[in-house]
Design an enzyme around this catalytic site. Structure first.
Site, PDB file in Angstrom:
ATOM      1  CD  GLU A 120      40.482  43.309  29.868  1.00 17.97           C
ATOM      2  OE1 GLU A 120      41.703  43.600  30.555  1.00 17.97           O
ATOM      3  OE2 GLU A 120      39.299  43.978  30.409  1.00 17.97           O
ATOM      4  CD  GLN A 130      43.028  49.622  28.135  1.00 15.14           C
ATOM      5  OE1 GLN A 130      43.207  50.641  27.663  1.00 15.14           O
ATOM      6  NE2 GLN A 130      42.744  48.726  29.140  1.00 15.14           N
ATOM      7  CD  GLU A 169      40.652  41.457  34.534  1.00 18.64           C
ATOM      8  OE1 GLU A 169      41.013  42.636  35.622  1.00 18.64           O
ATOM      9  OE2 GLU A 169      41.169  41.153  33.628  1.00 18.64           O
TER      10      GLU A 169
HETATM   11  O1  AHR Z   1      43.392  46.075  30.181  1.00 15.65           O
HETATM   12  C1  AHR Z   1      44.538  46.226  31.441  1.00 15.65           C
HETATM   13  C2  AHR Z   1      43.481  45.678  32.580  1.00 15.65           C
HETATM   14  O2  AHR Z   1      43.742  44.388  32.137  1.00 15.65           O
HETATM   15  C3  AHR Z   1      41.990  45.942  32.545  1.00 15.65           C
HETATM   16  O3  AHR Z   1      41.767  47.675  33.068  1.00 15.65           O
HETATM   17  C4  AHR Z   1      41.658  45.205  33.183  1.00 15.65           C
HETATM   18  O4  AHR Z   1      40.171  44.485  32.423  1.00 15.65           O
HETATM   19  C5  AHR Z   1      42.769  43.929  33.057  1.00 15.65           C
HETATM   20  O5  AHR Z   1      43.139  43.550  34.330  1.00 15.65           O
END
Ligand code: AHR
Length: 504
Positions: free
Chosen positions: A292, A352, A173
């Site tokens: 993500e 996650q 990011e």
């Molecule tokens: O997944 C949580 C966070 O979300 C990660 O660290 C980041 O890449 C995103 O903003």
């Protein structure tokens, strides 16, 4: 009962599904590692301190890759801290999440955990506070057989065989001002290109993911991808997409339509990749890594409270979203979006895996249970392999605040190598069941082997340690097959898995 129709034809396919679309993500964040996958002293801990009860839930998800070690965390992380004797590893402040990182779990430990989970590691390098030099060194540490400074260091640290990590993220990011050493598109594109060249010179067999936009609301979305790819197109293999959705206004029909935004996001990024391909007269087609994605909003206020009271502690309980039934429905639709875009989305990571915006939850010293979103992910990962079929869906539609013509029936279909066909389907209607006709053309004679249903009368229903099966799959009502048309009852607000097997 309302009616909808899906036409599937054996010869109408989208692409082979890359199993890596069922990837996930473990970041050194909150209780993902410490108190999640790792808790020495817990009755379920193995000889390395990894929880076996957590591992058995992870195994059910059948996750082929796990992105690691971040996330925002990686942009301030010195990978060298995470190798060598544990007692000599430094404790560091993590400026991404205002916690302390002990480095008790590092590269070797995580690699061993991933092996046990039958997953490959997708490793993110730090292109925030570090750069191309640290990136090429960790590739040498992980993948070079031996006889060089970093590969010999790995051997000295106990791993004679290379880790052979094949998939690497070039930072995380980097378009976001919240990132340590946030960069402009040009700055990032340059460093990504140089890091990519050097990493591939060390190991030409690796694949690399450049950072795309952090979400569609970023003011730079679109121009970021263009400029970054202008700099690094030739040396990278994928561009990343990240997206989280929430339902803060408690608008369920609007929330369930959010997967349409995800679909637009994918198509926009595909168009940009192809425009740069054209501009560069390149023969290479760049694919997408949606590394993500999830629902994320339930824990936002709680996190602010935690930080007010308790900064710089290890394993703060951050981002612990408790998922409800409607979240599972949207997660199902997001998974179907990947299946339908299997020609270009080759990697996706549910963000996650444990405790941190995760399908699996634990209590320190206590139990482990599956959240609502665990089920659509497990079903898609287990049954959604093989070939993505082009599903022609004819469904009544509705309008909501951000979208028009949202189909009530959202569907995707796959064919496995043994010829069996799986239709995934969400009914977005708040109170109407559907009679769904599925025409299975040229598949031979099929039978409905299984109808798996996820439904709860309360869209806000959740699973807890004490009531872990409150939202759990049951056998669906099924239906009848007449010739090559199956008619299945799809209850209001439900996730469905319809598994058709060939009649021999
Ligand atoms: O997944 C949580 C966070 O979300 C990660 O660290 C980041 O890449 C995103 O903003």
């Amino acid at each position: 009962m309302k009616k909808a129709k899906i036409i599937l034809d054996h010869d109408y396919t989208i692409a082979k599904i890359d199993p890596r679309i069922y990837g996930s993500f473990i970041e050194h964040l909150g209780r993902a590692v410490y108190g999640g996958i790792y808790e020495p002293g817990h009755p379920e801990a193995d000889e390395l301190g990894f929880r076996k009860d957590v591992m058995s839930f992870v195994s059910k998800l059948n996750v082929p890759i796990v992105r690691y070690p971040g996330g925002n965390f990686v942009s301030g992380f010195d990978w060298e801290d995470s190798v060598g004797p544990v007692e000599q590893r430094p404790s560091r402040l993590d400026l991404a999440w205002f916690t302390r990182e002990s480095n008790a779990v590092g590269l070797h430990e995580f690699h061993r955990w991933a092996k046990k989970a039958n997953s490959d590691v997708m490793y993110a390098v730090n292109l925030g506070t570090r750069g191309a030099d640290a990136a090429r060194n960790i590739v040498e540490y992980c993948n070079h057989p031996g006889g060089s400074y970093y590969s010999d260091m790995r051997i000295k640290n106990g791993a004679k065989e290379p880790f052979n990590i094949k998939l690497w993220c070039l930072g995380n990011e980097m378009d976001g001002p919240w990132q340590m050493c946030h960069k402009t598109a040009y700055e990032y594109g340059r460093v990504a290109n140089e890091a990519a060249k050097m990493m591939k010179w060390v190991d030409p067999s690796i694949e690399l993911v450049a950072c795309g936009s952090s979400n569609t609301a970023m003011p730079t979305f679109g121009s970021w991808e263009m400029q970054v790819l202008d700099e690094c197109y030739d040396n990278v293999d994928y561009i990343s997409l990240h997206q989280y959705y929430g339902n803060p206004t408690q608008d369920t029909p609007g929330f369930l339509a959010r997967s349409m935004d995800m679909d637009d996001f994918i198509h926009t990024v595909v168009s940009i990749c192809d425009a740069i391909k054209g501009k560069k007269h390149s023969k290479k087609t760049l694919n997408l890594s949606f590394d993500e994605w999830n629902v994320w909003y339930h824990s936002n206020e709680q996190d602010q409270e935690i930080w007010k009271q308790d900064k710089w502690n290890n394993a703060l309980p951050l981002l612990e979203d408790i998922y409800n039934f409607e979240d599972a429905l949207l997660v199902g639709s997001m998974l179907m979006t990947f299946i339908r875009n299997a020609d270009r989305v080759k990697i996706a990571c549910l963000a996650q895996l444990v405790n941190v915006i995760a399908p699996i939850m634990t209590r320190n010293g206590g139990g482990c249970w599956a959240q609502t979103i665990f089920y659509p992910f497990m079903h898609a990962s287990v049954h959604g392999r093989g070939t993505s079929l082009r599903a022609l869906v004819d469904s009544p539609v509705y309008d909501c605040v951000d979208f028009e013509k949202v189909p009530y029936i959202d569907a995707a279909a796959t064919q496995a190598d043994d010829g069996s066909v799986t239709v995934f389907c969400v009914n977005r209607h708040m109170d109407e069941d559907f009679a769904l006709d599925i025409a299975l053309k040229d598949f031979g004679k099929m039978r409905l082997a299984e109808h798996i249903l996820l439904h709860h009368d309360d869209v806000k229903a959740v699973n807890t340690e004490d009531n872990p099966d409150n939202v759990a799959p049951t056998a669906g009502p099924g239906g009848v097959i007449d010739g090559d048309v199956a008619t299945i009852k799809i209850p209001a607000l439900s996730w469905n898995v319809l598994r058709f097997e060939k009649l021999s």
